[in-house]
Scaffold this motif. Structure first.
Motif, PDB file in Angstrom:
ATOM      1  N   ASN A  21     -14.060   8.283  -3.983  1.00 58.32           N
ATOM      2  CA  ASN A  21     -13.532   8.322  -2.623  1.00 58.32           C
ATOM      3  C   ASN A  21     -12.705   9.586  -2.462  1.00 58.32           C
ATOM      4  N   ARG A  37      -0.456   4.475  -0.142  1.00 55.44           N
ATOM      5  CA  ARG A  37      -1.219   5.630   0.329  1.00 55.44           C
ATOM      6  C   ARG A  37      -0.764   6.023   1.727  1.00 55.44           C
ATOM      7  N   CYS A  38      -0.732   7.331   1.966  1.00 53.66           N
ATOM      8  CA  CYS A  38      -0.295   7.804   3.282  1.00 53.66           C
ATOM      9  C   CYS A  38      -1.464   7.935   4.262  1.00 53.66           C
ATOM     10  N   GLU A  39      -2.697   7.784   3.776  1.00 56.49           N
ATOM     11  CA  GLU A  39      -3.861   7.874   4.655  1.00 56.49           C
ATOM     12  C   GLU A  39      -5.042   7.165   3.995  1.00 56.49           C
ATOM     13  N   PRO A  40      -6.048   6.779   4.779  1.00 56.93           N
ATOM     14  CA  PRO A  40      -7.186   6.047   4.210  1.00 56.93           C
ATOM     15  C   PRO A  40      -8.064   6.928   3.329  1.00 56.93           C
ATOM     16  N   ARG A  41      -8.771   6.291   2.407  1.00 61.29           N
ATOM     17  CA  ARG A  41      -9.751   6.967   1.558  1.00 61.29           C
ATOM     18  C   ARG A  41     -11.130   6.755   2.182  1.00 61.29           C
ATOM     19  N   HIS A  42     -12.008   7.759   2.007  1.00 55.53           N
ATOM     20  CA  HIS A  42     -13.353   7.690   2.568  1.00 55.53           C
ATOM     21  C   HIS A  42     -14.367   7.705   1.431  1.00 55.53           C
ATOM     22  N   GLU A  43     -15.337   6.816   1.511  1.00 53.46           N
ATOM     23  CA  GLU A  43     -16.407   6.751   0.522  1.00 53.46           C
ATOM     24  C   GLU A  43     -17.684   7.292   1.127  1.00 53.46           C
ATOM     25  N   THR A  49      -8.511  12.902  -4.277  1.00 51.69           N
ATOM     26  CA  THR A  49      -9.779  12.216  -4.501  1.00 51.69           C
ATOM     27  C   THR A  49      -9.722  11.407  -5.792  1.00 51.69           C
ATOM     28  N   SER A 103      -9.755  11.765   0.348  1.00 49.35           N
ATOM     29  CA  SER A 103      -8.928  11.893   1.549  1.00 49.35           C
ATOM     30  C   SER A 103      -8.607  13.372   1.702  1.00 49.35           C
ATOM     31  N   GLU A 156       0.849  -1.185   0.000  1.00 54.68           N
ATOM     32  CA  GLU A 156       0.000   0.000   0.000  1.00 54.68           C
ATOM     33  C   GLU A 156       0.888   1.240   0.000  1.00 54.68           C
TER      34      GLU A 156
END
Length: 119
Positions: free
Chosen positions: A66, A39-45, A72, A68, A37
Motif C-alpha cells: 500500500n 495514520r495521518c492519511e489513508p493508504r491506497h492499494e 509505503t 500514501s 489509528e
C-alpha cells in the motif's frame, strides 16, 4: 489502474526529529494492539504494483502493498535497520529518498523524504 507518481519537494527530509537523529534499529515488540489509528492519511492499494528498492547499493524489485503520499509498505525479506536511508524508484523513473520506519513479518514500512502526488 496505475497512476504516475510525482515528487513534491518540501521543507526537507522527514526524520524522526529535527536534529536528524535516528533509531538504532532494534525492534521494540508491541505488547498490546494499537487502541487508535495513528495514520495521518489513508493508504491506497493497487495504485502502484512494484518498485525498485535501492538497499545498501543493490537494486531489489519489491511489491508495493500500500502507499500514501508520505510513505509505503513493501513486501520484502530484507532486514534493514530502523532509520536506515534507502531509495525507492518507481516504474516511471521517479526516485524517492526514504527512511525505514519498521520491519515486521516480511513487510517493511518506508517514510518518504518528500510528499508524493498521484496522478
Amino acid at each position: 489502474m496505475q497512476w504516475p507518481v510525482h515528487v513534491r519537494t518540501g521543507s526537507g527530509r522527514m526524520g524522526l526529529n529535527k536534529s536528524g537523529l535516528k533509531l538504532a534499529g532494534d525492534m521494540v515488540p508491541r505488547t498490546e494492539p494499537r487502541s487508535a489509528e495513528q495514520r495521518c492519511e489513508p493508504r491506497h492499494e493497487g495504485v502502484v504494483e512494484r518498485a525498485i528498492l535501492v538497499f545498501r547499493g543493490q537494486d531489489h524489485l519489491v511489491p508495493i502493498v500500500n502507499i500514501s503520499s508520505r510513505g509505503t509498505m513493501i513486501q520484502s525479506d530484507l532486514v534493514p535497520r530502523i532509520g536506515e536511508a534507502v531509495t525507492l524508484q518507481f516504474e516511471n523513473g521517479v526516485r524517492v529518498q526514504s527512511d525505514i520506519r519498521w520491519v515486521r513479518d516480511g513487510h517493511v514500512g518506508l517514510s518518504f523524504g518528500h510528499q508524493i502526488i498521484f496522478g
